[in-house]
Design an enzyme around this catalytic site. Sequence first.
Site, PDB file in Angstrom:
ATOM      1  N   ARG A 137      -0.219  -1.705  -7.191  1.00 31.55           N
ATOM      2  CA  ARG A 137      -0.562  -2.789  -6.257  1.00 31.55           C
ATOM      3  C   ARG A 137      -1.513  -3.784  -6.937  1.00 31.55           C
ATOM      4  O   ARG A 137      -1.331  -5.003  -6.849  1.00 31.55           O
ATOM      5  CB  ARG A 137      -1.192  -2.192  -5.004  1.00 31.55           C
ATOM      6  CG  ARG A 137      -1.691  -3.208  -3.962  1.00 31.55           C
ATOM      7  CD  ARG A 137      -2.089  -2.455  -2.701  1.00 31.55           C
ATOM      8  NE  ARG A 137      -2.947  -3.211  -1.805  1.00 31.55           N
ATOM      9  CZ  ARG A 137      -2.514  -4.041  -0.851  1.00 31.55           C
ATOM     10  NH1 ARG A 137      -1.217  -4.261  -0.703  1.00 31.55           N
ATOM     11  NH2 ARG A 137      -3.356  -4.670  -0.051  1.00 31.55           N
ATOM     12  N   HIS A 146      -2.112   2.826  -6.089  1.00 32.52           N
ATOM     13  CA  HIS A 146      -2.835   1.559  -5.931  1.00 32.52           C
ATOM     14  C   HIS A 146      -2.885   0.771  -7.242  1.00 32.52           C
ATOM     15  O   HIS A 146      -3.052  -0.449  -7.214  1.00 32.52           O
ATOM     16  CB  HIS A 146      -4.244   1.830  -5.416  1.00 32.52           C
ATOM     17  CG  HIS A 146      -4.533   1.139  -4.115  1.00 32.52           C
ATOM     18  ND1 HIS A 146      -3.779   1.340  -2.984  1.00 32.52           N
ATOM     19  CD2 HIS A 146      -5.481   0.224  -3.778  1.00 32.52           C
ATOM     20  CE1 HIS A 146      -4.264   0.590  -2.001  1.00 32.52           C
ATOM     21  NE2 HIS A 146      -5.277  -0.097  -2.461  1.00 32.52           N
ATOM     22  N   HIS A 191      -3.839  -9.020   3.094  1.00 31.85           N
ATOM     23  CA  HIS A 191      -5.294  -9.118   3.221  1.00 31.85           C
ATOM     24  C   HIS A 191      -5.644 -10.065   4.368  1.00 31.85           C
ATOM     25  O   HIS A 191      -5.102 -11.167   4.442  1.00 31.85           O
ATOM     26  CB  HIS A 191      -5.919  -9.664   1.937  1.00 31.85           C
ATOM     27  CG  HIS A 191      -5.928  -8.688   0.806  1.00 31.85           C
ATOM     28  ND1 HIS A 191      -6.044  -9.074  -0.517  1.00 31.85           N
ATOM     29  CD2 HIS A 191      -5.837  -7.334   0.800  1.00 31.85           C
ATOM     30  CE1 HIS A 191      -6.032  -7.999  -1.287  1.00 31.85           C
ATOM     31  NE2 HIS A 191      -5.905  -6.937  -0.514  1.00 31.85           N
ATOM     32  N   TYR A 208      -8.990 -10.326  -7.824  1.00 29.74           N
ATOM     33  CA  TYR A 208      -7.986 -10.378  -8.885  1.00 29.74           C
ATOM     34  C   TYR A 208      -8.142 -11.630  -9.746  1.00 29.74           C
ATOM     35  O   TYR A 208      -7.716 -11.643 -10.898  1.00 29.74           O
ATOM     36  CB  TYR A 208      -6.581 -10.301  -8.283  1.00 29.74           C
ATOM     37  CG  TYR A 208      -6.382  -9.017  -7.524  1.00 29.74           C
ATOM     38  CD1 TYR A 208      -6.311  -7.796  -8.184  1.00 29.74           C
ATOM     39  CD2 TYR A 208      -6.325  -9.002  -6.132  1.00 29.74           C
ATOM     40  CE1 TYR A 208      -6.174  -6.608  -7.494  1.00 29.74           C
ATOM     41  CE2 TYR A 208      -6.184  -7.817  -5.426  1.00 29.74           C
ATOM     42  CZ  TYR A 208      -6.109  -6.619  -6.124  1.00 29.74           C
ATOM     43  OH  TYR A 208      -5.980  -5.449  -5.430  1.00 29.74           O
ATOM     44  N   ARG A 220       0.863  -1.172   0.000  1.00 24.70           N
ATOM     45  CA  ARG A 220       0.000   0.000   0.000  1.00 24.70           C
ATOM     46  C   ARG A 220       0.904   1.228   0.000  1.00 24.70           C
ATOM     47  O   ARG A 220       2.023   1.184   0.522  1.00 24.70           O
ATOM     48  CB  ARG A 220      -0.894   0.024   1.234  1.00 24.70           C
ATOM     49  CG  ARG A 220      -1.819  -1.185   1.368  1.00 24.70           C
ATOM     50  CD  ARG A 220      -2.595  -1.146   2.676  1.00 24.70           C
ATOM     51  NE  ARG A 220      -3.513  -2.272   2.793  1.00 24.70           N
ATOM     52  CZ  ARG A 220      -3.218  -3.423   3.401  1.00 24.70           C
ATOM     53  NH1 ARG A 220      -2.014  -3.598   3.946  1.00 24.70           N
ATOM     54  NH2 ARG A 220      -4.096  -4.394   3.468  1.00 24.70           N
ATOM     55  N   LYS A 266      -2.212  -2.659   7.934  1.00 18.87           N
ATOM     56  CA  LYS A 266      -3.462  -2.260   8.587  1.00 18.87           C
ATOM     57  C   LYS A 266      -3.612  -2.976   9.924  1.00 18.87           C
ATOM     58  O   LYS A 266      -3.257  -4.149  10.048  1.00 18.87           O
ATOM     59  CB  LYS A 266      -4.655  -2.599   7.688  1.00 18.87           C
ATOM     60  CG  LYS A 266      -4.843  -1.631   6.524  1.00 18.87           C
ATOM     61  CD  LYS A 266      -6.147  -1.919   5.802  1.00 18.87           C
ATOM     62  CE  LYS A 266      -6.410  -0.872   4.733  1.00 18.87           C
ATOM     63  NZ  LYS A 266      -7.686  -1.126   4.029  1.00 18.87           N
TER      64      LYS A 266
END
Length: 294
Positions: A243, A240, A266, A275, A148, A172
Amino acid sequence: MIDLKKTLDDFISYITVEKGLSKNTALAYRTDLAKFAVFCKEKNISAEQFKHHDITDFLWEMKMKGLKPRSIYRMMESLRQFYKFLNAEELVKNNPTSYLAAPKIPEHLPGMLSFEEVTKLLNSINGVDEMNVRNRAMLELLYATGLRVSELINLKYSNINIEERFLRVIGKGSKERLVPFGKKAGDFLKIYLNKRKPKTSEEDALFITRLGKKISRVEFWRQLKNIAKNAGINKNITPHTLRHSFASHLLSGGADIRFVQEMLGHSSISTTQIYTHLDNDKIKQQHKKFHPRG
Protein backbone atom coordinates in the site's frame (compact mmCIF):
# COMPACT_ATOMS: atom_id res chain seq x y z
CA MET A 1 -22.95 20.91 35.86
CA ILE A 2 -22.95 18.52 32.91
CA ASP A 3 -23.05 14.78 33.47
CA LEU A 4 -19.66 13.88 32.00
CA LYS A 5 -20.37 10.15 31.66
CA LYS A 6 -23.65 10.70 29.79
CA THR A 7 -22.13 13.47 27.65
CA LEU A 8 -19.21 11.22 26.74
CA ASP A 9 -21.68 8.50 25.66
CA ASP A 10 -23.52 11.08 23.53
CA PHE A 11 -20.24 12.20 21.98
CA ILE A 12 -19.23 8.64 21.05
CA SER A 13 -22.65 8.08 19.46
CA TYR A 14 -22.24 11.32 17.52
CA ILE A 15 -18.81 10.46 16.06
CA THR A 16 -19.84 6.91 15.12
CA VAL A 17 -23.37 7.52 13.81
CA GLU A 18 -23.24 11.07 12.41
CA LYS A 19 -19.54 11.44 11.52
CA GLY A 20 -19.11 7.80 10.49
CA LEU A 21 -15.82 7.22 12.35
CA SER A 22 -14.70 3.63 12.79
CA LYS A 23 -15.23 1.62 15.96
CA ASN A 24 -11.48 1.62 16.62
CA THR A 25 -11.29 5.42 16.40
CA ALA A 26 -14.32 5.79 18.66
CA LEU A 27 -12.74 3.38 21.16
CA ALA A 28 -9.52 5.42 21.14
CA TYR A 29 -11.48 8.63 21.82
CA ARG A 30 -13.40 6.95 24.63
CA THR A 31 -10.18 5.67 26.24
CA ASP A 32 -8.57 9.13 26.10
CA LEU A 33 -11.63 10.93 27.44
CA ALA A 34 -12.14 8.38 30.22
CA LYS A 35 -8.70 9.47 31.52
CA PHE A 36 -9.83 13.08 31.22
CA ALA A 37 -12.98 12.28 33.24
CA VAL A 38 -10.85 10.70 35.99
CA PHE A 39 -8.66 13.82 36.09
CA CYS A 40 -11.75 16.05 36.37
CA LYS A 41 -13.01 13.98 39.31
CA GLU A 42 -9.64 13.96 41.08
CA LYS A 43 -9.20 17.73 40.71
CA ASN A 44 -12.88 18.40 41.42
CA ILE A 45 -13.23 20.51 38.25
CA SER A 46 -16.17 20.16 35.90
CA ALA A 47 -15.61 20.08 32.12
CA GLU A 48 -17.32 23.45 31.67
CA GLN A 49 -15.00 25.06 34.25
CA PHE A 50 -11.84 23.89 32.48
CA LYS A 51 -9.42 26.60 31.42
CA HIS A 52 -6.43 26.36 29.10
CA HIS A 53 -4.00 25.83 31.99
CA ASP A 54 -6.17 22.96 33.33
CA ILE A 55 -5.87 21.20 29.96
CA THR A 56 -2.09 21.66 29.93
CA ASP A 57 -1.92 20.38 33.55
CA PHE A 58 -3.85 17.28 32.46
CA LEU A 59 -1.59 16.67 29.45
CA TRP A 60 1.52 17.22 31.59
CA GLU A 61 0.26 14.64 34.07
CA MET A 62 -0.27 12.18 31.19
CA LYS A 63 3.31 12.86 30.02
CA MET A 64 4.64 12.23 33.55
CA LYS A 65 2.80 8.89 33.51
CA GLY A 66 4.81 7.88 30.47
CA LEU A 67 2.52 8.78 27.58
CA LYS A 68 4.52 9.09 24.33
CA PRO A 69 4.30 12.23 22.10
CA ARG A 70 2.16 10.43 19.51
CA SER A 71 -0.31 9.33 22.23
CA ILE A 72 -0.40 12.85 23.69
CA TYR A 73 -1.10 14.21 20.21
CA ARG A 74 -4.04 11.79 19.90
CA MET A 75 -5.22 12.78 23.40
CA MET A 76 -5.20 16.44 22.34
CA GLU A 77 -7.22 15.62 19.23
CA SER A 78 -9.74 13.70 21.37
CA LEU A 79 -10.11 16.74 23.65
CA ARG A 80 -10.44 19.13 20.68
CA GLN A 81 -13.21 17.07 19.11
CA PHE A 82 -14.97 16.63 22.46
CA TYR A 83 -14.99 20.38 23.17
CA LYS A 84 -16.16 21.15 19.61
CA PHE A 85 -19.08 18.82 20.34
CA LEU A 86 -19.76 20.48 23.71
CA ASN A 87 -19.72 23.93 22.05
CA ALA A 88 -22.04 22.79 19.24
CA GLU A 89 -24.48 21.36 21.79
CA GLU A 90 -24.22 24.60 23.81
CA LEU A 91 -23.20 22.66 26.90
CA VAL A 92 -20.00 24.68 27.30
CA LYS A 93 -19.32 28.29 26.31
CA ASN A 94 -15.51 28.35 26.32
CA ASN A 95 -13.06 26.05 24.54
CA PRO A 96 -9.88 25.47 26.56
CA THR A 97 -8.31 23.50 23.68
CA SER A 98 -8.26 26.47 21.27
CA TYR A 99 -4.60 27.38 21.71
CA LEU A 100 -3.03 23.99 22.34
CA ALA A 101 0.35 23.57 20.63
CA ALA A 102 0.93 20.12 19.18
CA PRO A 103 3.95 18.19 20.54
CA LYS A 104 6.82 17.43 18.16
CA ILE A 105 6.34 13.89 16.92
CA PRO A 106 9.33 11.95 15.56
CA GLU A 107 8.81 11.37 11.83
CA HIS A 108 7.86 7.75 11.14
CA LEU A 109 8.12 7.04 7.46
CA PRO A 110 6.49 3.82 6.27
CA GLY A 111 8.53 0.97 4.84
CA MET A 112 8.25 0.51 1.10
CA LEU A 113 9.70 -1.36 -1.86
CA SER A 114 11.33 0.02 -4.98
CA PHE A 115 9.58 -0.57 -8.29
CA GLU A 116 12.24 -3.20 -9.09
CA GLU A 117 11.59 -5.01 -5.80
CA VAL A 118 7.82 -5.01 -6.41
CA THR A 119 8.40 -6.50 -9.88
CA LYS A 120 10.73 -9.12 -8.42
CA LEU A 121 8.17 -10.00 -5.72
CA LEU A 122 5.28 -10.37 -8.18
CA ASN A 123 7.25 -12.30 -10.81
CA SER A 124 8.45 -14.80 -8.21
CA ILE A 125 4.91 -16.25 -8.05
CA ASN A 126 4.87 -18.38 -11.17
CA GLY A 127 2.95 -21.51 -10.14
CA VAL A 128 -0.23 -22.36 -12.06
CA ASP A 129 -2.19 -24.10 -9.28
CA GLU A 130 -5.17 -22.28 -7.71
CA MET A 131 -3.35 -21.05 -4.57
CA ASN A 132 -0.38 -19.61 -6.48
CA VAL A 133 -2.71 -17.94 -8.97
CA ARG A 134 -4.77 -16.55 -6.06
CA ASN A 135 -1.66 -15.15 -4.35
CA ARG A 136 -0.49 -13.51 -7.57
CA ALA A 137 -3.94 -11.97 -8.16
CA MET A 138 -4.09 -10.66 -4.56
CA LEU A 139 -0.64 -9.04 -4.68
CA GLU A 140 -1.20 -7.60 -8.16
CA LEU A 141 -4.48 -6.10 -6.96
CA LEU A 142 -2.94 -4.81 -3.72
CA TYR A 143 -0.17 -2.99 -5.60
CA ALA A 144 -2.56 -1.80 -8.32
CA THR A 145 -5.06 -0.25 -5.90
CA GLY A 146 -3.35 0.49 -2.56
CA LEU A 147 -6.14 -1.26 -0.65
CA ARG A 148 -5.85 -1.92 3.06
CA VAL A 149 -5.42 -5.64 3.74
CA SER A 150 -8.81 -5.74 5.50
CA GLU A 151 -10.42 -4.24 2.38
CA LEU A 152 -8.68 -6.78 0.15
CA ILE A 153 -9.67 -9.92 2.07
CA ASN A 154 -13.26 -8.70 2.50
CA LEU A 155 -13.83 -8.15 -1.23
CA LYS A 156 -16.84 -9.99 -2.62
CA TYR A 157 -17.33 -11.05 -6.21
CA SER A 158 -20.10 -8.45 -6.49
CA ASN A 159 -17.59 -5.70 -5.54
CA ILE A 160 -15.54 -6.11 -8.70
CA ASN A 161 -16.12 -5.10 -12.30
CA ILE A 162 -13.41 -6.84 -14.32
CA GLU A 163 -14.45 -5.48 -17.72
CA GLU A 164 -14.44 -1.83 -16.57
CA ARG A 165 -11.59 -2.56 -14.15
CA PHE A 166 -12.74 -0.97 -10.92
CA LEU A 167 -13.60 -2.09 -7.37
CA ARG A 168 -16.26 -0.97 -4.95
CA VAL A 169 -14.58 -0.83 -1.56
CA ILE A 170 -16.10 -0.40 1.91
CA GLY A 171 -13.34 1.31 3.91
CA LYS A 172 -12.92 2.80 7.37
CA GLY A 173 -16.08 4.18 8.94
CA SER A 174 -18.13 2.18 6.39
CA LYS A 175 -17.23 4.74 3.71
CA GLU A 176 -17.60 3.50 0.16
CA ARG A 177 -15.24 4.41 -2.67
CA LEU A 178 -14.60 3.29 -6.25
CA VAL A 179 -11.00 2.29 -7.03
CA PRO A 180 -9.70 1.61 -10.54
CA PHE A 181 -7.06 -1.01 -11.33
CA GLY A 182 -4.89 -1.72 -14.36
CA LYS A 183 -4.84 -4.37 -17.08
CA LYS A 184 -2.14 -6.50 -15.39
CA ALA A 185 -4.16 -6.91 -12.19
CA GLY A 186 -7.31 -7.51 -14.29
CA ASP A 187 -5.61 -10.26 -16.31
CA PHE A 188 -4.47 -12.11 -13.19
CA LEU A 189 -7.92 -11.76 -11.62
CA LYS A 190 -9.44 -13.40 -14.70
CA ILE A 191 -6.94 -16.27 -14.51
CA TYR A 192 -7.74 -16.74 -10.81
CA LEU A 193 -11.51 -16.73 -11.33
CA ASN A 194 -11.16 -19.38 -14.03
CA LYS A 195 -9.20 -21.56 -11.61
CA ARG A 196 -11.26 -20.80 -8.51
CA LYS A 197 -13.29 -23.68 -7.01
CA PRO A 198 -16.11 -23.53 -6.22
CA LYS A 199 -17.22 -20.90 -8.70
CA THR A 200 -18.32 -17.58 -7.20
CA SER A 201 -21.80 -16.24 -6.57
CA GLU A 202 -22.49 -12.51 -6.14
CA GLU A 203 -22.03 -12.53 -2.35
CA ASP A 204 -19.11 -14.96 -2.19
CA ALA A 205 -15.79 -13.85 -0.76
CA LEU A 206 -13.51 -13.24 -3.74
CA PHE A 207 -10.32 -14.73 -2.29
CA ILE A 208 -10.68 -18.12 -0.59
CA THR A 209 -8.55 -20.90 0.95
CA ARG A 210 -8.32 -24.51 -0.21
CA LEU A 211 -11.29 -25.25 2.07
CA GLY A 212 -13.43 -22.65 0.29
CA LYS A 213 -13.41 -20.18 3.21
CA LYS A 214 -12.49 -16.50 3.03
CA ILE A 215 -8.74 -16.07 3.43
CA SER A 216 -7.81 -14.49 6.76
CA ARG A 217 -5.50 -11.54 7.34
CA VAL A 218 -3.04 -13.82 9.20
CA GLU A 219 -2.97 -16.42 6.41
CA PHE A 220 -2.42 -13.78 3.73
CA TRP A 221 0.39 -12.23 5.79
CA ARG A 222 2.00 -15.70 6.14
CA GLN A 223 1.77 -16.27 2.39
CA LEU A 224 3.33 -12.86 1.69
CA LYS A 225 6.26 -13.56 4.05
CA ASN A 226 6.99 -16.83 2.23
CA ILE A 227 6.72 -15.17 -1.20
CA ALA A 228 9.13 -12.39 -0.17
CA LYS A 229 11.59 -14.95 1.23
CA ASN A 230 11.46 -17.01 -1.97
CA ALA A 231 11.97 -13.82 -4.02
CA GLY A 232 15.14 -13.06 -2.03
CA ILE A 233 13.83 -9.76 -0.64
CA ASN A 234 15.31 -9.32 2.83
CA LYS A 235 12.97 -6.66 4.15
CA ASN A 236 10.24 -6.78 6.76
CA ILE A 237 7.37 -6.86 4.26
CA THR A 238 3.74 -6.61 5.36
CA PRO A 239 0.57 -6.16 3.28
CA HIS A 240 0.79 -2.46 4.19
CA THR A 241 4.23 -2.27 2.53
CA LEU A 242 2.58 -2.68 -0.87
CA ARG A 243 0.00 0.00 0.00
CA HIS A 244 2.84 2.38 0.91
CA SER A 245 4.75 1.47 -2.24
CA PHE A 246 1.65 2.05 -4.38
CA ALA A 247 1.19 5.58 -2.98
CA SER A 248 4.85 6.57 -3.14
CA HIS A 249 5.33 5.27 -6.70
CA LEU A 250 2.25 7.15 -7.91
CA LEU A 251 3.39 10.43 -6.37
CA SER A 252 6.99 10.07 -7.55
CA GLY A 253 5.56 9.42 -11.02
CA GLY A 254 3.74 12.76 -10.95
CA ALA A 255 0.21 11.77 -9.81
CA ASP A 256 -1.91 14.46 -8.16
CA ILE A 257 -1.92 14.06 -4.37
CA ARG A 258 -5.72 14.41 -4.18
CA PHE A 259 -6.12 11.53 -6.62
CA VAL A 260 -3.86 9.39 -4.40
CA GLN A 261 -5.83 10.50 -1.32
CA GLU A 262 -9.07 9.34 -2.95
CA MET A 263 -7.55 6.01 -4.01
CA LEU A 264 -6.24 5.32 -0.50
CA GLY A 265 -9.49 6.35 1.18
CA HIS A 266 -7.79 8.93 3.44
CA SER A 267 -10.26 11.35 5.03
CA SER A 268 -7.52 13.99 5.39
CA ILE A 269 -4.91 14.94 2.82
CA SER A 270 -2.39 15.40 5.65
CA THR A 271 -2.30 11.61 6.01
CA THR A 272 -1.42 11.24 2.33
CA GLN A 273 1.31 13.90 2.55
CA ILE A 274 3.68 11.54 4.37
CA TYR A 275 4.38 9.98 0.97
CA THR A 276 5.55 13.33 -0.38
CA HIS A 277 8.07 13.34 2.51
CA LEU A 278 9.37 10.01 1.28
CA ASP A 279 9.90 11.50 -2.16
CA ASN A 280 11.61 14.58 -0.70
CA ASP A 281 14.03 12.31 1.15
CA LYS A 282 14.86 10.59 -2.14
CA ILE A 283 15.51 13.98 -3.77
CA LYS A 284 17.86 14.95 -0.91
CA GLN A 285 19.75 11.65 -1.23
CA GLN A 286 20.16 12.13 -4.98
CA HIS A 287 21.39 15.70 -4.45
CA LYS A 288 23.91 14.60 -1.86
CA LYS A 289 25.14 11.76 -4.05
CA PHE A 290 25.49 13.56 -7.37
CA HIS A 291 25.97 17.27 -6.66
CA PRO A 292 29.68 18.24 -6.73
CA ARG A 293 29.29 20.06 -3.43
CA GLY A 294 26.68 17.72 -1.97
